[in-house]
Design a protein around this motif. Structure first.
Motif, PDB file in Angstrom:
ATOM      1  N   ALA A 100       0.829  -1.211   0.000  1.00 24.14           N
ATOM      2  CA  ALA A 100       0.000   0.000   0.000  1.00 24.14           C
ATOM      3  C   ALA A 100       0.857   1.251   0.000  1.00 24.14           C
ATOM      4  CB  ALA A 100      -0.903  -0.006   1.236  1.00 24.14           C
ATOM      5  N   GLY A 101       0.245   2.336  -0.420  1.00 21.74           N
ATOM      6  CA  GLY A 101       0.866   3.649  -0.290  1.00 21.74           C
ATOM      7  C   GLY A 101       0.425   4.265   1.029  1.00 21.74           C
ATOM      8  N   SER A 102       1.293   5.061   1.643  1.00 26.68           N
ATOM      9  CA  SER A 102       0.984   5.626   2.963  1.00 26.68           C
ATOM     10  C   SER A 102       0.598   7.097   2.872  1.00 26.68           C
ATOM     11  CB  SER A 102       2.202   5.482   3.873  1.00 26.68           C
ATOM     12  OG  SER A 102       1.980   6.161   5.087  1.00 26.68           O
ATOM     13  N   LEU A 103      -0.448   7.452   3.626  1.00 24.56           N
ATOM     14  CA  LEU A 103      -0.830   8.860   3.772  1.00 24.56           C
ATOM     15  C   LEU A 103      -0.434   9.377   5.146  1.00 24.56           C
ATOM     16  CD1 LEU A 103      -3.094   7.414   1.843  1.00 24.56           C
ATOM     17  CD2 LEU A 103      -4.318   9.549   2.151  1.00 24.56           C
ATOM     18  N   ASN A 104       0.176   8.513   5.940  1.00 24.63           N
ATOM     19  CA  ASN A 104       0.451   8.822   7.341  1.00 24.63           C
ATOM     20  C   ASN A 104       1.951   8.636   7.589  1.00 24.63           C
ATOM     21  OD1 ASN A 104       0.789   8.700  10.116  1.00 24.63           O
ATOM     22  ND2 ASN A 104      -1.167   7.649  10.476  1.00 24.63           N
ATOM     23  N   ARG A 105       2.606   9.715   7.996  1.00 29.86           N
ATOM     24  CA  ARG A 105       4.070   9.630   8.142  1.00 29.86           C
ATOM     25  C   ARG A 105       4.496   8.694   9.264  1.00 29.86           C
ATOM     26  NH1 ARG A 105       6.458  12.815   4.402  1.00 29.86           N
ATOM     27  NH2 ARG A 105       4.980  14.236   3.425  1.00 29.86           N
ATOM     28  N   GLU A 106       3.552   8.271  10.093  1.00 30.93           N
ATOM     29  CA  GLU A 106       3.880   7.227  11.091  1.00 30.93           C
ATOM     30  C   GLU A 106       4.131   5.883  10.419  1.00 30.93           C
ATOM     31  OE1 GLU A 106       1.099   6.717  14.317  1.00 30.93           O
ATOM     32  OE2 GLU A 106       0.946   8.889  14.510  1.00 30.93           O
ATOM     33  N   LEU A 114      -8.578  11.689   0.129  1.00 28.59           N
ATOM     34  CA  LEU A 114      -8.639  10.472   0.978  1.00 28.59           C
ATOM     35  C   LEU A 114      -8.089  10.774   2.372  1.00 28.59           C
ATOM     36  CD1 LEU A 114      -7.550   7.712  -1.589  1.00 28.59           C
ATOM     37  CD2 LEU A 114      -9.830   8.042  -0.590  1.00 28.59           C
ATOM     38  N   GLY A 115      -7.064  11.653   2.423  1.00 21.58           N
ATOM     39  CA  GLY A 115      -6.503  12.030   3.724  1.00 21.58           C
ATOM     40  C   GLY A 115      -7.543  12.758   4.570  1.00 21.58           C
ATOM     41  N   GLY A 133      -9.906  10.462   6.156  1.00 20.41           N
ATOM     42  CA  GLY A 133      -9.431   9.643   7.277  1.00 20.41           C
ATOM     43  C   GLY A 133      -8.604   8.436   6.888  1.00 20.41           C
ATOM     44  N   ALA A 134      -8.150   8.370   5.628  1.00 13.90           N
ATOM     45  CA  ALA A 134      -7.343   7.218   5.223  1.00 13.90           C
ATOM     46  C   ALA A 134      -5.895   7.353   5.693  1.00 13.90           C
ATOM     47  CB  ALA A 134      -7.361   7.075   3.702  1.00 13.90           C
ATOM     48  N   ASP A 135      -5.323   6.238   6.145  1.00 14.88           N
ATOM     49  CA  ASP A 135      -3.898   6.183   6.496  1.00 14.88           C
ATOM     50  C   ASP A 135      -3.085   5.518   5.391  1.00 14.88           C
ATOM     51  OD1 ASP A 135      -3.911   7.143   9.350  1.00 14.88           O
ATOM     52  OD2 ASP A 135      -5.398   5.547   9.451  1.00 14.88           O
ATOM     53  N   ALA A 136      -3.755   4.673   4.608  1.00 19.53           N
ATOM     54  CA  ALA A 136      -3.062   3.949   3.537  1.00 19.53           C
ATOM     55  C   ALA A 136      -4.039   3.763   2.384  1.00 19.53           C
ATOM     56  CB  ALA A 136      -2.557   2.591   4.036  1.00 19.53           C
ATOM     57  N   VAL A 137      -3.467   3.509   1.203  1.00 23.02           N
ATOM     58  CA  VAL A 137      -4.308   3.362   0.011  1.00 23.02           C
ATOM     59  C   VAL A 137      -3.782   2.200  -0.817  1.00 23.02           C
ATOM     60  CG1 VAL A 137      -2.928   5.093  -1.258  1.00 23.02           C
ATOM     61  CG2 VAL A 137      -5.254   4.607  -1.996  1.00 23.02           C
ATOM     62  N   GLY A 138      -4.708   1.430  -1.404  1.00 19.16           N
ATOM     63  CA  GLY A 138      -4.287   0.301  -2.227  1.00 19.16           C
ATOM     64  C   GLY A 138      -5.412  -0.226  -3.092  1.00 19.16           C
ATOM     65  N   MET A 139      -5.058  -1.205  -3.948  1.00 21.51           N
ATOM     66  CA  MET A 139      -5.985  -1.675  -4.992  1.00 21.51           C
ATOM     67  C   MET A 139      -6.537  -3.076  -4.737  1.00 21.51           C
ATOM     68  SD  MET A 139      -3.803  -0.448  -8.302  1.00 21.51           S
ATOM     69  CE  MET A 139      -2.880   1.091  -8.297  1.00 21.51           C
ATOM     70  N   SER A 140      -6.409  -3.553  -3.504  1.00 16.04           N
ATOM     71  CA  SER A 140      -6.868  -4.932  -3.254  1.00 16.04           C
ATOM     72  C   SER A 140      -7.581  -5.001  -1.912  1.00 16.04           C
ATOM     73  CB  SER A 140      -5.668  -5.887  -3.255  1.00 16.04           C
ATOM     74  OG  SER A 140      -4.846  -5.623  -2.123  1.00 16.04           O
ATOM     75  N   ASN A 194       5.458   2.846  -0.329  1.00 16.86           N
ATOM     76  CA  ASN A 194       5.764   4.212  -0.798  1.00 16.86           C
ATOM     77  C   ASN A 194       4.873   5.202  -0.070  1.00 16.86           C
ATOM     78  OD1 ASN A 194       3.761   2.730  -2.792  1.00 16.86           O
ATOM     79  ND2 ASN A 194       3.199   4.881  -2.802  1.00 16.86           N
ATOM     80  N   LEU A 195       5.309   6.473  -0.077  1.00 21.14           N
ATOM     81  CA  LEU A 195       4.396   7.535   0.348  1.00 21.14           C
ATOM     82  C   LEU A 195       3.423   7.763  -0.802  1.00 21.14           C
ATOM     83  CD1 LEU A 195       6.904  10.006   2.057  1.00 21.14           C
ATOM     84  CD2 LEU A 195       5.359   8.349   3.158  1.00 21.14           C
ATOM     85  N   ALA A 196       2.154   8.000  -0.472  1.00 15.21           N
ATOM     86  CA  ALA A 196       1.118   8.127  -1.511  1.00 15.21           C
ATOM     87  C   ALA A 196       1.388   9.365  -2.379  1.00 15.21           C
ATOM     88  CB  ALA A 196      -0.252   8.204  -0.855  1.00 15.21           C
ATOM     89  N   ALA A 197       0.711   9.412  -3.506  1.00 24.64           N
ATOM     90  CA  ALA A 197       0.978  10.436  -4.536  1.00 24.64           C
ATOM     91  C   ALA A 197       0.968  11.851  -3.956  1.00 24.64           C
ATOM     92  CB  ALA A 197      -0.070  10.320  -5.647  1.00 24.64           C
ATOM     93  N   GLY A 198       2.005  12.594  -4.262  1.00 26.87           N
ATOM     94  CA  GLY A 198       2.088  13.983  -3.814  1.00 26.87           C
ATOM     95  C   GLY A 198       2.738  14.147  -2.450  1.00 26.87           C
ATOM     96  N   LEU A 199       2.979  13.050  -1.731  1.00 24.28           N
ATOM     97  CA  LEU A 199       3.532  13.154  -0.374  1.00 24.28           C
ATOM     98  C   LEU A 199       5.032  12.884  -0.326  1.00 24.28           C
ATOM     99  CD1 LEU A 199       0.675  11.404   1.666  1.00 24.28           C
ATOM    100  CD2 LEU A 199       0.970  13.825   1.127  1.00 24.28           C
ATOM    101  N   GLY A 200       5.579  12.345  -1.394  1.00 27.62           N
ATOM    102  CA  GLY A 200       7.017  12.057  -1.425  1.00 27.62           C
ATOM    103  C   GLY A 200       7.580  12.440  -2.780  1.00 27.62           C
ATOM    104  N   ASP A 201       8.903  12.299  -2.900  1.00 27.59           N
ATOM    105  CA  ASP A 201       9.552  12.706  -4.148  1.00 27.59           C
ATOM    106  C   ASP A 201       9.663  11.558  -5.147  1.00 27.59           C
ATOM    107  OD1 ASP A 201       9.911  15.169  -3.042  1.00 27.59           O
ATOM    108  OD2 ASP A 201      11.844  14.616  -2.129  1.00 27.59           O
ATOM    109  N   GLU A 202       9.573  10.325  -4.606  1.00 31.22           N
ATOM    110  CA  GLU A 202       9.829   9.168  -5.456  1.00 31.22           C
ATOM    111  C   GLU A 202       8.664   8.924  -6.422  1.00 31.22           C
ATOM    112  OE1 GLU A 202      12.409   5.309  -4.262  1.00 31.22           O
ATOM    113  OE2 GLU A 202      10.847   5.972  -2.911  1.00 31.22           O
ATOM    114  N   GLU A 203       8.984   8.537  -7.644  1.00 36.40           N
ATOM    115  CA  GLU A 203       7.921   8.189  -8.599  1.00 36.40           C
ATOM    116  C   GLU A 203       7.249   6.884  -8.156  1.00 36.40           C
ATOM    117  OE1 GLU A 203       7.193   7.362 -13.334  1.00 36.40           O
ATOM    118  OE2 GLU A 203       9.250   7.525 -12.599  1.00 36.40           O
ATOM    119  N   ILE A 204       5.939   6.853  -8.198  1.00 35.81           N
ATOM    120  CA  ILE A 204       5.209   5.666  -7.734  1.00 35.81           C
ATOM    121  C   ILE A 204       4.983   4.732  -8.920  1.00 35.81           C
ATOM    122  CG2 ILE A 204       3.084   4.839  -6.648  1.00 35.81           C
ATOM    123  CD1 ILE A 204       2.895   7.673  -5.362  1.00 35.81           C
TER     124      ILE A 204
END
Ligand code: HPA
Length: 281
Positions: A122-128, A206-207, A210-217, A240-250
């Protein structure tokens, strides 16, 4: 518009035929725990002593066409518990069929499994929950408009989702993680049907929801499992950090690269869980 109601899916006779085949192949199949392994998590199957069979050898099983998913069912033991592991799953985005996992789950239920542990990347929306960390799912958000129970014609379709993620299994997983020395926080998983990743605006939305993580399954499987009377717990590996939250390409490559890093900790947790399972059940 693709079908999301799964018309033409295999029926009870095919479930029985698949069960007979598995009984012949594995002799004894009274399963305690079923486990579904997500993208890049195939190594977790090594916690089980046992044998495997390809999904393609199981009539009625959907074929998984996603790289990073082995497409094997392994049956064996871990710490005295009988465990069936699906290495790989089939996703909504592969065919547009929301109940594509119903047949495998019916087979797992037919093998005796009343407990299902789902895993995913999953991608993370929560830096924890940074990349490489584990998050136990304690609730989910499905605002996709897609539900795997669409088209079922009786009142059993009105499945309660208030405690979809079983409180007892969650506390057992928490204990297992503590015993394994693995940090396992919990949070809310938002399902997106994919296969494209999210936009930064979608992630911001999604943040806020109230979402902490995002995924397709996972979410369609949770709904189906509750419909089938199976208890569920689920763990995400953050890749990965979810889209827009990190520098890395997802990318899917990134998912396949990072998931195995979390797989070792996940294996430790699940090994502990299986060891403790028979005594507290
Ligand atoms: N979004 C959706 N699915 C995912 C992601 C993501 O960022 N990472 C791994 N699976």
């Amino acid at each position: 518009m693709p079908s999301s109601s799964g018309h033409g899916r295999p029926g009870p006779e095919q479930v029985d035929a698949c069960l007979r085949l598995l009984e012949r192949a594995f002799c004894k199949t009274d399963i305690d725990i079923a486990l579904v392994l997500g993208s890049g998590l195939g190594d977790v199957a090594n916690i089980i002593d046992g044998d495997g069979v390809g999904f393609d050898a199981l009539p009625g099983f959907p074929a998984t066409g996603v790289s990073g998913h082995a497409g094997r069912l392994k049956i064996g033991t871990c710490g005295g518990s009988r465990v069936a592991v699906m290495s790989g799953r089939v996703h909504f985005y592969e065919s547009g069929t929301a109940d594509v996992m119903r047949f495998p789950l019916e087979v797992l239920r037919g093998l005796g499994a009343e407990t299902l542990i789902l895993t995913n990347a999953a991608g993370s929306l929560n830096r924890e929950f940074p990349p490489g960390s584990l998050m136990m799912i304690d609730d989910h958000i499905n605002l996709s408009g897609i539900n795997p129970l669409t088209g079922i014609g009786d009142d059993r379709r009105f499945v309660t989702m208030t405690t979809a993620y079983d409180p007892q299994l969650r506390s057992m997983l928490g204990e297992a993680a503590a015993n394994a020395g693995v940090s396992l926080g919990s949070g809310v998983y938002a399902w997106v049907p994919g296969p494209s990743f999210e936009t930064p605006a979608e992630i911001r939305a999604l943040g806020i929801l109230g979402a902490d993580a995002v995924g397709m399954s996972t979410v369609p499987e949770v709904i189906l499992a509750r419909y089938l009377g199976i208890r569920v717990a689920a763990v995400s590996i953050v890749t990965n950090l979810a889209a827009g939250l990190g520098d890395e390409e997802i990318t899917h490559e990134l998912t396949k690269e990072v998931a195995p890093i979390g797989a070792a900790a996940l294996s430790d947790v699940l090994r502990e869980f299986c060891h403790g399972f028979r005594t507290v059940r």
